[in-house]
Design an enzyme around this catalytic site. Structure first.
Site, PDB file in Angstrom:
ATOM      1  N   ASN A 102       0.822  -1.211   0.000  1.00  0.00           N
ATOM      2  CA  ASN A 102       0.000   0.000   0.000  1.00  0.00           C
ATOM      3  C   ASN A 102       0.859   1.265   0.000  1.00  0.00           C
ATOM      4  OD1 ASN A 102      -2.470   1.516   0.206  1.00  0.00           O
ATOM      5  ND2 ASN A 102      -1.971   1.874   2.346  1.00  0.00           N
ATOM      6  N   TYR A 151       6.939   0.056   9.002  1.00  0.00           N
ATOM      7  CA  TYR A 151       6.283   1.343   8.743  1.00  0.00           C
ATOM      8  C   TYR A 151       7.321   2.422   8.436  1.00  0.00           C
ATOM      9  CZ  TYR A 151       4.167   5.862   9.787  1.00  0.00           C
ATOM     10  OH  TYR A 151       3.773   7.175   9.722  1.00  0.00           O
ATOM     11  N   HIS A 199      -3.181   5.854  19.908  1.00  0.00           N
ATOM     12  CA  HIS A 199      -2.584   7.071  20.461  1.00  0.00           C
ATOM     13  C   HIS A 199      -3.047   7.313  21.890  1.00  0.00           C
ATOM     14  CE1 HIS A 199      -2.080   8.635  16.067  1.00  0.00           C
ATOM     15  NE2 HIS A 199      -1.161   7.748  16.407  1.00  0.00           N
ATOM     16  N   ARG A 289       9.019  -0.823  28.397  1.00  0.00           N
ATOM     17  CA  ARG A 289       8.778  -1.620  27.195  1.00  0.00           C
ATOM     18  C   ARG A 289      10.061  -1.664  26.373  1.00  0.00           C
ATOM     19  NH1 ARG A 289       3.302   0.926  24.747  1.00  0.00           N
ATOM     20  NH2 ARG A 289       4.670   2.744  24.847  1.00  0.00           N
TER      21      ARG A 289
END
Length: 344
Positions: A102, A151, A199, A289
């Protein structure tokens, strides 16, 4: 006339609003895989009341070369502002094929159609994710680009393609690398509307009082021990695209970071939401994380120098506008028979 790809989405729709406010006619191309037709309807309503600007909508994919050529032959397009892309980092790791197909293939198709139809100016929505793990803070436009997820890799690939097309075919470009975007249009025309919301601020606003939020890491080398990110209001961001188009009419191509140049910690974001909405956000302290940099902050000096642009909207105003939009969004998401076309 300005072509905005992905104009039914979050940032693209706000860019459309700013172009309309600035008196430009706009054509939006969107396949509605992520965007929403209700946003298009609201943009058209807004344009009717704002300096008589014209807004049209084409439902098509950037990979549809026939649709692109027909669009360029129908409308006298002076520049393309290109937002259309998938943008979920975690999804890109799981489904890189979707992102390369895409984001990259769609952008190449768009660039080919621009060349074929002699459209020479493009403003591209890239990302700070092309930088990867920061070597230094604040991050300027010369920072090495080493993306750590598909991404970011697809956005970098498009940047490289745009540069090569510019050399070969005479295109002029502004490439924007965004940091963290928040907020909503102050008039309630548009705001964040993601089927999968990742978000922080809208997730807090959507939560009920029983939702407990995880705070990942309180021992970073930052002002309060939590991660610091550079937040920029979406309307400030949108204004930069209008300025970039106007800049390209008389100037050469450029690459610019868009951020506040400062940065708020995760604790500060939670606190700001609590202060604006007069609520208490329940928090659970968790360990760090993996892969979360302590700080991601833009050097925004080039945007100020080249475009006379800077982030102006205070954080509390961005949060209040986002909260106002959440109330409108609940109405838009009701069954059709119960909807009211609500503006604020």
């Amino acid at each position: 006339m300005i072509l905005i790809t992905g104009g039914a989405g979050y940032i693209g729709s706000h860019s459309a609003i700013d172009f309309i406010k600035s008196g430009y006619d706009v054509v939006i191309l969107d396949n509605l895989s992520v965007g929403h037709i209700e946003i298009i309807e609201r943009l058209k309503d807004f344009a009717k009341n704002e300096k008589g600007s014209f807004v049209d909508f084409i439902k098509a994919d950037t990979r549809d070369k026939e649709a692109l050529n027909k669009l360029f032959q129908t409308y006298k397009i002076d520049a393309v502002v290109h937002f259309a892309a998938n943008s979920l980092v975690n999804e890109s790791v799981i489904s890189p094929s979707k992102y390369y197909n895409n984001n990259v293939s769609g952008s190449i198709s768009l660039l080919d159609a621009m060349v074929e139809n002699n459209v020479k100016k493009i403003v591209f929505s890239s990302t700070c994710a092309t930088y990867g793990e920061p070597n230094y803070i604040p991050i300027d436009e010369f920072h090495p680009q080493k993306p750590v997820n598909p991404y970011g890799s697809t956005k970098l690939a498009i940047e490289l393609a745009i540069k090569d097309y510019a050399k070969a075919y005479g295109l002029k470009y502004t490439i924007f690398r965004y940091f963290n975007v928040i907020g909503a249009d102050a008039d309630g025309v548009s705001g964040e509307w993601h089927d999968i919301e990742t978000h922080l601020v809208p997730n807090i606003l959507k939560a009920d009082e029983n939702k407990v939020f995880n705070l990942f890491g309180t021992d970073y080398d930052t002002k309060d021990g939590t991660c610091v990110r550079d937040y920029i209001d979406v309307c400030d961001l949108a204004k930069a695209h209008t300025l970039a188009y106007e800049y390209l009419r008389n100037n050469d191509s450029t690459i610019i970071n868009l951020g506040s140049g400062e940065g708020e910690s995760v604790k500060e974001i939670f606190s700001a939401v609590e202060n604006v909405l007069n609520i208490k956000v329940p928090l659970k302290i968790c360990s760090r994380r993996e892969g979360d940099p302590a700080k991601l902050v833009a050097n925004s000096a080039k945007a100020k120098e080249m475009l006379q642009w800077s982030a102006k909207t205070p954080l509390n105003v961005s949060i209040q506008n986002a909260a106002n939009w959440e109330r409108i969004l609940k109405t838009l998401q009701q069954p059709a028979e119960n909807k009211e076309r609500t503006h604020i």
